[in-house]
Enzyme design. Structure first.
Site, mmCIF file in Angstrom:
data_model
loop_
_atom_site.group_PDB
_atom_site.id
_atom_site.type_symbol
_atom_site.label_atom_id
_atom_site.label_comp_id
_atom_site.label_asym_id
_atom_site.label_seq_id
_atom_site.Cartn_x
_atom_site.Cartn_y
_atom_site.Cartn_z
ATOM 1 N N HIS A 61 35.251 39.302 39.104
ATOM 2 C CA HIS A 61 35.881 38.597 37.990
ATOM 3 C C HIS A 61 36.380 37.248 38.501
ATOM 4 C CE1 HIS A 61 39.643 38.634 35.089
ATOM 5 N NE2 HIS A 61 38.796 37.643 34.813
ATOM 6 N N ASP A 112 40.877 44.590 30.877
ATOM 7 C CA ASP A 112 41.498 44.335 32.179
ATOM 8 C C ASP A 112 42.927 43.829 32.009
ATOM 9 O OD1 ASP A 112 41.956 43.683 34.839
ATOM 10 O OD2 ASP A 112 40.634 41.929 34.858
ATOM 11 N N ASP A 116 39.029 40.570 41.915
ATOM 12 C CA ASP A 116 39.522 39.357 41.262
ATOM 13 C C ASP A 116 39.461 38.165 42.190
ATOM 14 O OD1 ASP A 116 40.436 40.410 38.699
ATOM 15 O OD2 ASP A 116 41.908 41.526 39.875
ATOM 16 N N MET A 142 40.660 34.307 42.445
ATOM 17 C CA MET A 142 41.554 33.320 41.835
ATOM 18 C C MET A 142 41.676 32.099 42.734
ATOM 19 S SD MET A 142 44.638 35.766 40.604
ATOM 20 C CE MET A 142 44.422 37.531 40.379
ATOM 21 N N HIS A 156 36.453 46.589 40.964
ATOM 22 C CA HIS A 156 36.727 45.285 40.356
ATOM 23 C C HIS A 156 37.418 44.386 41.378
ATOM 24 C CE1 HIS A 156 37.683 42.731 36.816
ATOM 25 N NE2 HIS A 156 38.841 42.495 37.400
ATOM 26 N N MET A 176 40.805 40.329 28.411
ATOM 27 C CA MET A 176 42.023 40.431 29.208
ATOM 28 C C MET A 176 43.157 40.935 28.305
ATOM 29 S SD MET A 176 41.441 38.938 32.420
ATOM 30 C CE MET A 176 43.113 39.299 32.822
ATOM 31 N N SER A 180 40.934 48.044 40.324
ATOM 32 C CA SER A 180 41.040 46.646 40.736
ATOM 33 C C SER A 180 41.680 46.561 42.110
ATOM 34 C CB SER A 180 41.887 45.868 39.718
ATOM 35 O OG SER A 180 42.063 44.553 40.171
ATOM 36 N N MET A 220 38.242 33.945 38.228
ATOM 37 C CA MET A 220 39.280 33.205 37.490
ATOM 38 C C MET A 220 39.439 31.875 38.211
ATOM 39 S SD MET A 220 41.900 36.367 36.884
ATOM 40 C CE MET A 220 41.116 37.350 38.145
HETATM 41 C C1 DX5 Z 1 44.701 40.053 36.462
HETATM 42 C C2 DX5 Z 1 43.463 40.689 37.039
HETATM 43 C C3 DX5 Z 1 43.402 42.164 36.930
HETATM 44 C C4 DX5 Z 1 44.484 42.908 37.665
HETATM 45 C C5 DX5 Z 1 44.743 44.192 36.929
HETATM 46 O O1 DX5 Z 1 44.549 38.684 36.423
HETATM 47 O O2 DX5 Z 1 42.314 40.168 36.398
HETATM 48 O O3 DX5 Z 1 42.130 42.657 37.311
HETATM 49 O O4 DX5 Z 1 44.145 43.211 38.993
HETATM 50 O O5 DX5 Z 1 45.817 44.838 37.509
HETATM 51 P P1 DX5 Z 1 46.749 45.834 36.706
HETATM 52 O O6 DX5 Z 1 45.903 46.997 36.285
HETATM 53 O O7 DX5 Z 1 47.790 46.188 37.699
HETATM 54 O O8 DX5 Z 1 47.299 45.098 35.520
HETATM 55 ZN ZN ZN Z 2 40.359 41.156 36.796
#
Ligand code: DX5
Ligand code: ZN
Length: 217
Positions: free
Chosen positions: A67, A176, A36, A38, A34, A138, A9, A69
């Site tokens: 991903h 994740d 993210d 947000m 991956h 998650m 990620s 969010m």
């Molecule tokens: C959290 C994200 C994850 C995050 C995971 O909201 O969706 O993808 O980057 O990071 P680690 O592995 O550090 O928990």
């Molecule tokens: Zn994620």
């Protein structure tokens, strides 16, 4: 034996040298990357604005996994599809018509997934299992990297796997949040085949050793 994939990620990467971080995980045997997204609405954090992704996505030579969010993903989906992701997931509760959005993602030759946040029940995705290519479970509350793995989410993976076998379906199961070499085996045994990992990989001395160990079960 099932194939286990590891998707680092980028949230945990050093943004100031993002291109070299991408190259490093690619050389270390990552199966995908991956990313993210947000919006500071669905989750109290903001990450990877479109302009930022635009600046580096062409340097990614392995499958890209986005991903989302964000609230109302249907309004922004075209922007993210233009990065040619191999996987794209969103949270069902953020969208008024998940089925329509799933179909749109799939029509762009991209695997469509539904993400289940830590406090959301896994049953919320059951009506869509025949349609989707993967489920993202998650194992922390969505929003931040580096959080502690919430063990009770393992039950969701087991439940999902039972449903999958019962219905003879072939979707993939991605996990994740807080994933480490301590919990990866249990996750794989419960039914996960894609492990997303941020801090564990990017904070390790050897990306390739860490990726290799995460895949062991
Ligand atoms: C959290 C994200 C994850 C995050 C995971 O909201 O969706 O993808 O980057 O990071 P680690 O592995 O550090 O928990
Ligand atoms: Zn994620």
């Amino acid at each position: 034996m099932k194939e286990i994939k590891v998707f680092p990620s980028l949230l945990a990467a050093d943004f100031s040298v993002i291109e070299s971080e991408i190259k490093k995980v690619e050389n270390a045997g990552a199966d995908g990357i991956h990313l993210d997204v947000m919006d500071n609405k669905y989750v109290p954090n903001k990450s990877f604005p479109v302009e930022k992704i635009n600046s580096f996505y062409k340097k990614i030579f392995i499958p890209l996994d986005i991903h989302l969010m964000i609230e109302k993903p249907e309004e922004f989906i075209d922007k993210y599809l233009q990065f040619n992701p191999a996987y794209l997931s969103f949270h069902a509760e953020t969208c008024s018509n998940p089925k329509k959005l799933i179909e749109k993602i799939k029509s762009k030759n991209c695997k469509a997934g539904l993400a289940v946040n830590a406090k959301v029940s896994v049953e919320t995705v059951f009506p869509f299992l025949e349609l989707i290519d993967f489920v993202l479970i998650m194992t922390v509350e969505a929003g931040f990297g580096g959080q502690k793995f919430i063990k009770k989410n393992l039950e969701k993976i087991k439940k999902l796997n039972e449903k999958k076998n019962q219905k003879n379906l072939s979707f993939e199961t991605e996990v994740d949040g807080g994933i480490s070499t301590e919990n990866s085996k249990d996750l794989i045994k419960a039914g996960a085949n894609i492990l997303v990992s941020g801090s564990t990989i990017f904070k390790s001395d050897s990306f390739s050793e860490t990726i290799k160990s995460l895949k062991l079960f």
